[in-house]
Scaffold this active site. Structure first.
Site, PDB file in Angstrom:
ATOM      1  N   SER A 140       0.716  -1.183  -0.132  1.00 59.12           N
ATOM      2  CA  SER A 140      -0.076  -0.046   0.088  1.00 59.12           C
ATOM      3  C   SER A 140       0.878   1.125  -0.064  1.00 59.12           C
ATOM      4  CB  SER A 140      -0.999  -0.141   1.263  1.00 59.12           C
ATOM      5  OG  SER A 140      -1.703   0.732   1.089  1.00 59.12           O
ATOM      6  N   ASP A 203      -6.740  -4.032  -8.580  1.00 56.66           N
ATOM      7  CA  ASP A 203      -6.481  -2.969  -7.425  1.00 56.66           C
ATOM      8  C   ASP A 203      -6.591  -1.688  -7.917  1.00 56.66           C
ATOM      9  OD1 ASP A 203      -5.629  -1.568  -5.163  1.00 56.66           O
ATOM     10  OD2 ASP A 203      -3.745  -2.907  -4.977  1.00 56.66           O
ATOM     11  N   HIS A 318      -7.459  -4.522  -3.286  1.00 61.88           N
ATOM     12  CA  HIS A 318      -6.236  -3.749  -2.710  1.00 61.88           C
ATOM     13  C   HIS A 318      -5.722  -4.874  -1.476  1.00 61.88           C
ATOM     14  CE1 HIS A 318      -3.277  -1.039  -1.872  1.00 61.88           C
ATOM     15  NE2 HIS A 318      -3.584  -0.694  -0.677  1.00 61.88           N
TER      16      HIS A 318
END
Length: 631
Positions: A140, A203, A318
């Site tokens: 991330s 994502d 994600h």
């Protein structure tokens, strides 16, 4: 038309290699462990370093504090990289050749918040000493910290002339980091192979910063909170309602629209977009994975894979890297025995079909034709890197006569009755046909090697090209033979008066690159024990430029009256004298340096005479003892 191995085939091999090793699973496991244990408010608890055999792992937590999330959302402007930490990336910029290397300001602040932790620097130095290779990883937003840490470490090792240490950065769902100049600078340093960005098929995060500017900052804050709390809190479901379906759809549509424009722009657009990909991209799905490294192909594939998703899937994906990574190894061990649809007519088409299947795009989907075209476009334009090397080898053999003529010219100068040597003969050359020919050969060789550097920095040559002994040795021999002529021409034309001395202000960048190749080369025992052609040349290719500076210092000593400036001049003189004597005593200079009428012998005589004169008048002449000037 030639049929060659395409880049998607080599990328499929890379995907197989990464998927069949424990690198992905171990990296993801460490990311999860530190995410569960970390406190985002304490920098020292935002990372973990672990030794697994000879590999050192550095993993960053996926969790960031609310304040850090605000920094990432609000500080989306681009800022320059600090020379103190990332100086190799700014080389071209300092020479005024292109736009500055810029990165996301918020992500850079996140990196420095961790770098400022004493425990981070201490542990990094320890893991460098203990490891034979290092893997740096993050998920991330913190994946950008992993990328910046890798760039910092590569810069640090290069500046400190440390032995080559294999470093791999593996990111999961990383947002984009910087502009096209950053991507080019990483290519120029041959660091693109140090980065593997894992991106799941839908994502939204790796695609988010293609939207300029972010007009949904509040929604992004909710996204970050949703993702981070979902990894740490069993009650994360209550937060999902704060980002409704309409807001999710708005984000999805904005990203899709920007990706579509970029995907249709072919090569155009990289110069005008704020953010641009770098390194290799490892696209994963439930069917397997493919790797791509061409930025335009990466963007097209990002667009096509996202087209098969939905607003909700783009946000949920994600958080699914653990699921994909768990399946990838199984999928590659299983190795699909068939492909969708008809049996391809060639190995090339079979490779396309398998790569398409790995991306989880069915041949029946509307985007499958565009995806096939994208995979084929990923095939390198023109010849493949290895064929480019073959071309260069042919060209090298064609220019070898230029080098041979310069060698002959050097031998003639060394044996001349004038006893001026190679350097001074060329510096004081006339208008003879021989002198003109040597000068033209010097220019032609320089153009060839600049062309080699251009191909290397445009990613048109293999990643290990700069480590292949044939090219390392050839570039070193060229540098030792020809750079003295470049220096002679520089001072002959008086460029030192308008630009400054050669070493700092006039040296072509190719020589700095060749020096680095030589330092980083792998030396075999056979090479250590064998006397090479390089031994017949002065081992310091900048020797004559250093002599020119020392000669200017000697001239200035005679007129300088300021004691401080006089001490500095004497220090420079003594430093060069010590360096030159060391080279002579260790037989690292060619015979032209010691020719009876060479500039060096003349300088030594002038220095001896000046010292004698000063002693006659009882003037204390400083000399260098253990690095210090003493009377």
């Amino acid at each position: 038309m030639e049929h060659e191995a395409s880049s998607f085939e080599s990328s499929e091999m890379l995907a197989n290699h990464v998927a069949s090793s424990p690198l992905l699973s171990e990296s993801w496991r460490l990311c999860c462990d530190i995410t569960t244990a970390a406190s985002p408010s304490i920098p020292g608890q935002s990372f973990v370093m672990k030794q697994v055999g000879s590999i050192g792992y550095v993993a960053f937590s996926s969790i960031i504090s609310e304040a850090e999330a605000g920094i990432c959302c609000c500080n989306g402007n681009l800022v320059a990289l600090d020379d103190q930490f990332f100086s190799p990336l700014n080389k071209q910029i300092n020479e005024g050749e292109e736009e500055p290397v810029l990165v996301h300001a918020g992500f850079l602040r996140l990196f420095f918040s961790i770098y400022a932790s004493p425990s981070f620097q201490t542990q990094m130095m320890e893991i460098i000493q203990k490891s034979k290779s290092i893997v740096i990883t993050g998920h991330s937003v913190r994946a950008t910290t992993a990328s910046l840490s890798t760039l910092w470490l590569l810069s640090h090792l290069q500046k400190s002339n440390s032995p080559s240490l294999p470093i791999l950065c593996i990111t999961f769902g990383s947002p984009l980091l910087g502009n096209a100049s950053l991507s080019r600078a990483i290519l120029r340093e041959r660091w693109d192979g140090n980065f593997c960005h894992v991106v799941s098929k839908h994502d939204i995060m790796p695609r988010l910063l293609f939207v300029p500017p972010l007009h949904f900052i509040n929604q992004l804050k909710f996204l970050l909170n949703f993702w981070h709390l979902s990894m740490t809190s069993p009650q994360f479901q209550t937060l999902a309602t704060q980002l409704n379906n309409e807001q999710k759809a708005e984000i999805f549509r904005s990203v899709m629209a920007c990706l579509e424009v970029l995907a249709q722009a072919e090569e155009a657009g990289s110069e005008t977009r704020a953010f641009w990909p770098f390194g290799s991209y490892f696209f994963c799905s439930e069917e397997g994975a493919i790797c791509m490294e061409n930025a335009t192909s990466v963007i097209k594939m990002m667009h096509l894979m996202l087209m098969t998703g939905s607003p909700c899937a783009s946000i949920e994906d994600h958080l699914k890297y653990g699921d994909y990574i768990g399946k990838i190894s199984y999928q590659f061990l299983k190795q699909r025995n068939s492909v969708d649809g008809d049996i391809p007519e060639s190995c090339y088409e079979a490779g396309v079909a398998l790569a398409l299947q790995s991306s989880a795009i069915s041949s029946q989907e509307p985007v499958s034709t565009a995806a096939k075209d994208c995979l084929k476009m990923a095939r390198r334009m023109g010849r493949t890197p290895n064929l480019n090397v073959a071309d260069l080898a042919i060209k090298l053999s064609m220019i070898n006569p230029y080098r041979a003529q310069i060698e002959w010219y050097k031998a003639c100068c060394d044996d001349s009755d004038e006893q001026m040597g190679y350097y001074d003969s060329f510096k004081l050359r006339g208008v003879s046909k021989r002198d003109s020919k040597v000068n033209m050969n010097r220019i032609m060789l320089g153009k060839f090697w600049d062309g080699v550097i251009d191909k290397l920095e445009n990613n048109d040559l293999p990643h290990d090209f700069h480590r292949r002994s044939k090219w390392v040795n050839a570039s070193q021999f060229y540098m030792l033979l020809v750079e003295p002529l470049d220096i002679a021409d520089y001072y002959r034309n008086g460029h030192h008066r308008s630009k400054g001395h050669y070493v700092k202000h006039g040296r072509p960048r190719r020589y700095e690159i060749f020096e680095r190749w030589w330092k980083e080369r792998r030396v075999s025992n056979e090479e250590n024990n064998k006397r090479s052609r390089l031994a017949s040349l002065t081992q310091d290719s900048c020797f004559w430029a250093e002599l020119e500076e020392a000669r200017e210092c000697l001239d200035n000593v005679r007129s300088e009256r300021d004691p401080n400036k006089l001490d500095l001049l004497w220090q420079n003189i003594n430093n060069f004298e010590k360096h030159a004597v060391g080279l002579v005593e260790s037989k690292q200079v060619s015979k032209d340096v010691l020719a009876r009428n060479s500039s060096y012998v003349s300088w030594v005589d002038d220095l001896r005479e000046l010292r004698s004169q000063l002693r006659q008048f009882s003037v204390k002449v400083p000399t260098l003892v253990n690095g210090k000037l003493v009377p």
